[in-house]
Scaffold this motif. Structure first.
Motif, PDB file in Angstrom:
ATOM      1  N   ARG A  62       0.811  -1.219   0.000  1.00  0.00           N
ATOM      2  CA  ARG A  62       0.000   0.000   0.000  1.00  0.00           C
ATOM      3  C   ARG A  62       0.847   1.273   0.000  1.00  0.00           C
ATOM      4  N   LEU A  64       3.827   1.803   1.173  1.00  0.00           N
ATOM      5  CA  LEU A  64       4.796   1.937   2.254  1.00  0.00           C
ATOM      6  C   LEU A  64       6.083   1.216   1.894  1.00  0.00           C
ATOM      7  N   GLN A  68       8.383   0.295   6.929  1.00  0.00           N
ATOM      8  CA  GLN A  68       7.186   0.963   7.430  1.00  0.00           C
ATOM      9  C   GLN A  68       6.018  -0.012   7.544  1.00  0.00           C
ATOM     10  N   TYR A  69       5.886  -0.897   6.568  1.00  0.00           N
ATOM     11  CA  TYR A  69       4.815  -1.881   6.599  1.00  0.00           C
ATOM     12  C   TYR A  69       4.975  -2.821   7.786  1.00  0.00           C
ATOM     13  N   ARG A  70       6.214  -3.254   8.039  1.00  0.00           N
ATOM     14  CA  ARG A  70       6.479  -4.129   9.181  1.00  0.00           C
ATOM     15  C   ARG A  70       6.175  -3.418  10.492  1.00  0.00           C
ATOM     16  N   ASN A  71       6.624  -2.168  10.637  1.00  0.00           N
ATOM     17  CA  ASN A  71       6.368  -1.433  11.864  1.00  0.00           C
ATOM     18  C   ASN A  71       4.883  -1.204  12.082  1.00  0.00           C
ATOM     19  N   GLN A  72       4.154  -0.905  11.032  1.00  0.00           N
ATOM     20  CA  GLN A  72       2.705  -0.724  11.131  1.00  0.00           C
ATOM     21  C   GLN A  72       2.034  -2.027  11.593  1.00  0.00           C
ATOM     22  N   SER A  73       2.501  -3.146  11.067  1.00  0.00           N
ATOM     23  CA  SER A  73       1.936  -4.428  11.458  1.00  0.00           C
ATOM     24  C   SER A  73       2.244  -4.744  12.915  1.00  0.00           C
ATOM     25  N   LEU A  75       2.787  -2.528  15.328  1.00  0.00           N
ATOM     26  CA  LEU A  75       2.042  -1.626  16.203  1.00  0.00           C
ATOM     27  C   LEU A  75       0.579  -2.026  16.339  1.00  0.00           C
ATOM     28  N   SER A  76       0.016  -2.591  15.295  1.00  0.00           N
ATOM     29  CA  SER A  76      -1.401  -2.936  15.363  1.00  0.00           C
ATOM     30  C   SER A  76      -1.645  -4.262  16.073  1.00  0.00           C
TER      31      SER A  76
END
Length: 77
Positions: A62, A64, A68-73, A75-76
């Motif tokens: 998307r 990222l 960034q995609y790994r960090n977003q995953s 964090l969620s």
């Protein structure tokens, strides 16, 4: 940045696989990279395959970067 439809991203994945198989067929005809045209054809098909895979990954992430995609995953979760 251009985003493509998720359905088209699966088509890109399919074509990447097909293009890679065709490139692999030329790999055998290159006779250990001693014949120029089959070697160049193989390289062109592999480059096309990597391009199509990159288009699929771009949709999956998307827009990222992978980090960034790994960090977003993370964090969620």
């Amino acid at each position: 940045m251009i985003f493509i439809n998720p359905l088209l991203s699966y088509a890109a994945l399919f074509f990447a696989i097909v293009i890679e198989v065709i490139g692999t067929m030329f790999l055998g005809k290159s006779e250990h990279f001693t014949r120029l045209m089959p070697t160049l054809t193989c390289a062109v098909f592999y480059a096309g395959s990597f391009y199509m895979l990159a288009q699929r990954i771009k949709v999956k992430l998307r827009g990222l970067t992978p980090v960034q995609y790994r960090n977003q995953s993370l964090l969620s979760a």
